[in-house]
Design a protein around this motif. Sequence first.
Motif, PDB file in Angstrom:
ATOM      1  N   TYR A  51      -7.798  -5.221  -0.021  1.00  0.00           N
ATOM      2  CA  TYR A  51      -7.596  -3.808  -0.304  1.00  0.00           C
ATOM      3  C   TYR A  51      -7.480  -3.030   1.010  1.00  0.00           C
ATOM      4  N   TYR A  52      -6.925  -1.827   0.907  1.00  0.00           N
ATOM      5  CA  TYR A  52      -6.537  -1.125   2.132  1.00  0.00           C
ATOM      6  C   TYR A  52      -7.707  -0.481   2.872  1.00  0.00           C
ATOM      7  N   TYR A  56      -7.824   0.409   6.762  1.00  0.00           N
ATOM      8  CA  TYR A  56      -7.766   1.818   7.187  1.00  0.00           C
ATOM      9  C   TYR A  56      -8.879   2.107   8.198  1.00  0.00           C
ATOM     10  N   LEU A  80      -2.008  -0.827  -2.315  1.00  0.00           N
ATOM     11  CA  LEU A  80      -1.133  -0.053  -1.437  1.00  0.00           C
ATOM     12  C   LEU A  80       0.299  -0.120  -1.968  1.00  0.00           C
ATOM     13  N   GLU A  84       3.448   4.303  -0.288  1.00  0.00           N
ATOM     14  CA  GLU A  84       2.343   4.699   0.584  1.00  0.00           C
ATOM     15  C   GLU A  84       2.066   3.701   1.705  1.00  0.00           C
ATOM     16  N   ASP A  85       2.878   2.652   1.842  1.00  0.00           N
ATOM     17  CA  ASP A  85       2.480   1.579   2.751  1.00  0.00           C
ATOM     18  C   ASP A  85       3.100   1.646   4.148  1.00  0.00           C
TER      19      ASP A  85
END
Length: 239
Positions: A51-52, A56, A80, A84-85
């Motif tokens: 997961y991002y 981040y 993502l 939005e990536d």
Amino acid sequence: MPFSDPMADGPSIQAAGQRALKAGTSLRSTLAMVRRLRERDPDTPYVLMGYYNPIYRYGAEAFARDAVAAGVDGAIIVDLPPEEDAELAVPARVAGLDIVRLATPTSDDARLPAVVAHASGFLYYVAVTGITGTRSADATSVHAAVERVRRFSQLPIAVGFGIKTPTQAAEVAKVADAVAVGTAVVDRLAFNLDPEAAPNPVSSTPYSPTSAPSPPASEARSGADMGWGCAFRSALVCY
């Protein structure tokens, strides 16, 4: 890449993530593990899935750079979407890290062009709606879906979610380029752990999927005896 809130994962992988986090696993230690594996095996591709949020916090540009330096070939970031990536995809392309996009049963012909645009490495087809480990993939539906996705991209296609048995994997492998197996392998590994997540001594007790999440200390099985000893035209990917 373990994360505290794995929204696409079912109980087995959620529990595995919690065990990993409790043991101190981090994104940085995951990259260090890949670096050690890469020293022993220069050929096998390594793709991180997760997961991002941890990326981040790590920093997208730093993650892409450090992942490639460690020997990572690609990343699948479940939460993502293509719109939005760019924050990760742009530095990943510069660093040489493939960003693998996901297509699902709800990705119709209008949506697929956005999914496959700028994808690299391969495409990951999610064979069921919902979370991992809770439903079985339907081979007929998967075959039709993979053929449809191929109309939009020449990238190899891996199929995951809902692949629970060697028979299912072999059937999906007839049309896909790779078969991704997660929960089925994690359950078998969990079966060899005691309540404190320490390895159990090996015994001859047969593995049962219903008992895997909470293995009694006296019931363990060799990790080599997983029942996946079948040959595929395509790759078998375990995560």
